[in-house]
Design a protein around this motif. Structure first.
Motif, short mmCIF file in Angstrom:
data_model
loop_
_atom_site.label_atom_id
_atom_site.label_comp_id
_atom_site.label_asym_id
_atom_site.label_seq_id
_atom_site.Cartn_x
_atom_site.Cartn_y
_atom_site.Cartn_z
N VAL A 1 16.22 -7.79 1.77
CA VAL A 1 15.35 -7.63 0.61
C VAL A 1 13.89 -7.82 1.02
CG1 VAL A 1 14.77 -8.54 -1.68
CG2 VAL A 1 17.16 -8.37 -0.99
N THR A 2 13.62 -8.82 1.85
CA THR A 2 12.26 -9.09 2.31
C THR A 2 11.72 -7.91 3.11
OG1 THR A 2 12.78 -11.45 2.42
CG2 THR A 2 10.85 -10.71 3.65
N GLY A 3 12.52 -7.38 4.02
CA GLY A 3 12.09 -6.24 4.83
C GLY A 3 11.84 -5.00 4.00
N LEU A 4 12.74 -4.72 3.06
CA LEU A 4 12.58 -3.56 2.18
C LEU A 4 11.32 -3.70 1.33
CD1 LEU A 4 16.31 -3.15 1.11
CD2 LEU A 4 14.96 -1.44 2.37
N ASP A 5 11.09 -4.90 0.81
CA ASP A 5 9.91 -5.16 -0.01
C ASP A 5 8.63 -4.99 0.80
OD1 ASP A 5 8.60 -6.13 -2.49
OD2 ASP A 5 8.02 -7.78 -1.17
N SER A 6 8.62 -5.50 2.02
CA SER A 6 7.43 -5.40 2.87
C SER A 6 7.13 -3.94 3.20
CB SER A 6 7.63 -6.20 4.16
OG SER A 6 7.79 -7.57 3.87
N ALA A 7 8.17 -3.17 3.53
CA ALA A 7 7.99 -1.74 3.83
C ALA A 7 7.47 -1.01 2.59
CB ALA A 7 9.31 -1.12 4.30
N ALA A 8 8.03 -1.32 1.42
CA ALA A 8 7.60 -0.69 0.18
C ALA A 8 6.13 -0.98 -0.11
CB ALA A 8 8.47 -1.16 -0.99
N GLN A 9 5.71 -2.20 0.14
CA GLN A 9 4.32 -2.59 -0.12
C GLN A 9 3.36 -1.78 0.74
OE1 GLN A 9 3.53 -4.95 -2.54
NE2 GLN A 9 1.50 -4.13 -2.25
N ILE A 10 3.70 -1.59 2.02
CA ILE A 10 2.85 -0.79 2.92
C ILE A 10 2.78 0.65 2.41
CG2 ILE A 10 2.63 0.16 5.25
CD1 ILE A 10 3.96 -2.47 6.23
N LEU A 11 3.93 1.20 2.02
CA LEU A 11 3.97 2.57 1.51
C LEU A 11 3.15 2.70 0.23
CD1 LEU A 11 7.73 3.24 2.23
CD2 LEU A 11 5.81 4.55 3.19
N PHE A 12 3.27 1.71 -0.64
CA PHE A 12 2.53 1.72 -1.90
C PHE A 12 1.02 1.70 -1.65
CE2 PHE A 12 0.50 -0.45 -5.49
CZ PHE A 12 0.96 0.31 -6.56
N GLU A 13 0.60 0.82 -0.74
CA GLU A 13 -0.82 0.72 -0.42
C GLU A 13 -1.34 2.01 0.22
OE1 GLU A 13 -1.28 -2.85 1.90
OE2 GLU A 13 -0.69 -4.11 0.21
N GLY A 14 -0.44 2.74 0.90
CA GLY A 14 -0.81 4.01 1.50
C GLY A 14 -0.65 5.19 0.54
N LYS A 15 -0.40 4.86 -0.72
CA LYS A 15 -0.25 5.86 -1.79
C LYS A 15 0.98 6.76 -1.62
CE LYS A 15 -5.17 6.02 -3.12
NZ LYS A 15 -5.29 4.60 -3.10
N SER A 16 1.97 6.29 -0.86
CA SER A 16 3.25 7.01 -0.75
C SER A 16 4.18 6.42 -1.80
CB SER A 16 3.85 6.84 0.65
OG SER A 16 3.02 7.44 1.62
N TYR A 17 3.87 6.73 -3.06
CA TYR A 17 4.52 6.06 -4.18
C TYR A 17 6.02 6.34 -4.28
CZ TYR A 17 -0.33 5.32 -5.47
OH TYR A 17 -1.65 4.97 -5.45
#
Length: 127
Positions: A92-108
Motif C-alpha cells: 500500500v505504501t509503495g503504491l501510494d508513493s508511486a501514485a503521488q509522483i504520477l499525480f504531481e507529474g500530472k499523469s492523473y
C-alpha cells in the motif's frame, strides 16, 4: 559471494544509516549496490525495501522519474513473494508513493490506477 542477498541486506542497512546521517551520496551508492544484487534474486523478502529506499533518495534529490521506477520495481518485488502480496502494508505504501509522483507529474489516470490498487490492497488487509 558479494551477490548474496545477505550482502544486499547489509548494503541496504548501510544506505539507511548514511541517509539518516544526511549523506545522500553514500546512501545512493549503497542502495544502488543492494538493488543490483536484488535484481538478480528479486524473490528475496527484503528486495522491496532496497528499491523503496533508493526511491526515497531519488525523490530527495529531485529525480522523480528514477524514484517512480524504483517504487514500481519494489512493488513488483513484493508481488513476487510467496503468499498473498496484497496483504503486505508495504505494498500500500509503495503504491501510494508511486501514485503521488504520477499525480504531481500530472499523469492523473495512471495515478488513479495506483491509488485504486492501493485501496484494493488495503481493503484486503482489513478482512
Amino acid at each position: 559471494g558479494n551477490e548474496h542477498p545477505n550482502v544486499a541486506i547489509a548494503l541496504n542497512n548501510l544506505g539507511s544509516t548514511y541517509f539518516r546521517a544526511g549523506d545522500t551520496t553514500l546512501a545512493m551508492v549503497h542502495f544502488e549496490a543492494a538493488v543490483k544484487i536484488y535484481q538478480t534474486s528479486p524473490c528475496s523478502p527484503q528486495a522491496h525495501q532496497a528499491f523503496f529506499n533508493l526511491a526515497k533518495v531519488c525523490l530527495h534529490q529531485g529525480n522523480k522519474m528514477k524514484a517512480l521506477a524504483n517504487y514500481v520495481q519494489g512493488i513488483n518485488a513484493l508481488q513476487l513473494l510467496p503468499g498473498d502480496g496484497s496483504l503486505r502494508p508495504e505494498l500500500v505504501t509503495g503504491l501510494d508513493s508511486a501514485a503521488q509522483i504520477l499525480f504531481e507529474g500530472k499523469s492523473y489516470k495512471e495515478a488513479a490506477e495506483y491509488w485504486e490498487k492501493a485501496l484494493a490492497a488495503h481493503s484486503q488487509m482489513k478482512r
